[in-house]
Design an enzyme around this catalytic site. Structure first.
Site: not given
Ligand code: PLP
Length: 357
Positions: A27, A79, A151, A176
């Protein structure tokens, strides 16, 4: 050529009690996660990275490293899960938030409060693909004494490196493009320099434990190796699809920053190395018409998420946590690795069928 996948949860101590091999308990840190964290820090031009079990775990780590009573600003088209996290979870811990159009730097300054700790921005935004000027935002936020978090999930470091443009932290959902094959959930926070906030994020990672597991890290590293080739094709096909949609009579708006008449095109052209694989569009019709276009798709898969090899199509408003400002006639596309002509043909027939209903 390929670093091993380390699954050990615990590591042997030396006879004198030291951990001369650098690890004690998984961890707190382990070799495969280290590899991913070093790779992401390198790619973003940062000095440190903490990898998490999901993008939202990474976001939570940032917000929970602030203090009760603090305030944050988020973009008004980020998001939807970030807004939900702040509204439904963190408000109970007295972290307050406000929304602002991050295209408007003066609006950000006007919305800044005494207790505002950071601005959370997304460019392109989700799902409207609005472009914000990261350098200008960083300057404004720093003048207010705050931090800028970007982000950058939709960009990956190949299309934009916000830390080199003044942002303090970059957050990714590695679920992604970075992992890229719709088979990993993960997240990461990368820092431009050593700050007390990043130190608290690392403490949070170890103390509360929402860490990225070794196999996910290994798969993400595997995905990153083909990222340049994948991004190039995502992008080339997205541009072709966006151009096709822009010329279609049943499409009223196309949101893709690579189109010259996109209001953010000039800024995107300056701050990005490409316009990415995401595209949204609105049809001349209502929610039911949009649903039927999505329903008629054959090559596109009806699913949420993005950045995988298969193209996805989504009626976005019905996916987001209400209340949402996403228009009911908006369809979001994640363009995959298929032949773009096939994708265009699929959209053509799906849009065709709508006229007959
Ligand atoms: C999918 C996404 C998230 C969240 O991520 P997870 O891996 O699903 O928890 C945050 N920001 C953006 C821009 C996303 O496309």
């Amino acid at each position: 050529m390929v670093r091993p996948l380390h699954m050990a949860t615990t590591f042997e101590r030396d006879p004198d009690g030291a951990y001369s091999r650098g690890f004690s308990y998984a961890r707190a840190g382990q070799p495969t996660r280290n590899d991913l964290e070093e790779t992401l820090a390198d790619l973003e031009g940062g000095i440190g990275c903490a990898a998490f079990a999901s993008g939202m775990a990474a976001a939570t780590a940032v917000f929970q490293s602030l203090s009760a009573g603090d305030h944050v600003l988020i973009g008004d088209d980020v998001y939807h899960g970030v807004r939900r996290l702040l509204a439904d979870v963190l408000d109970r811990w007295d972290l307050r938030y406000g929304e602002v159009d991050t295209r408007d730097v003066q609006a950000v300054r006007d919305a800044w409060e005494e207790k505002t700790a950071l601005l959370w921005a997304e460019t392109p935004s989700n799902p409207m693909l609005r472009i914000s000027d990261v350098e200008a935002l960083a300057e404004a936020v720093h003048a207010e004494g705050g931090l800028l978090v970007v982000d950058s999930t939709w960009n990956t470091p190949l299309l934009q490196r916000p830390l080199t443009q003044g942002a303090d932290l970059v957050v990714h959902s590695t679920t992604k493009y970075l992992s890229g094959h719709s088979d990993v959930v993960g997240g990461a926070v990368i820092t431009r320099e050593e700050t007390s906030l990043f130190e608290r994020i690392c403490t949070y990672q170890e103390a509360s434990g929402p860490v990225a597991d070794p196999f996910s890290c290994w798969l993400t590293l595997r995905g990153i190796r083909s990222l340049p080739a994948r991004i190039e094709r995502h992008e080339r096909s997205a541009r072709a699809v966006a151009e096709f949609l822009a010329g279609h009579e049943k499409v009223t708006d196309v949101y893709y920053p690579g189109l010259p008449d996109h209001p953010g095109h000039e800024i995107a052209n300056r701050q990005m190395d490409g316009f990415g694989g995401m595209c949204s569009f609105r049809i001349d019709g209502d929610r039911a018409d949009a649903m039927s276009v999505v329903g008629n798709a054959e090559i596109f898969t009806r699913a949420t998420s993005l950045g995988g090899t298969e193209s996805l199509i989504e009626h976005r408003a019905s996916m987001e946590t209400p209340p949402t400002s996403t228009p009911e006639n908006l369809i979001r596309l994640s363009i995959g690795q298929e032949d773009p002509d096939d994708l265009i043909e699929d959209l053509e027939q799906a849009l065709e069928l709508i006229a007959e209903t």
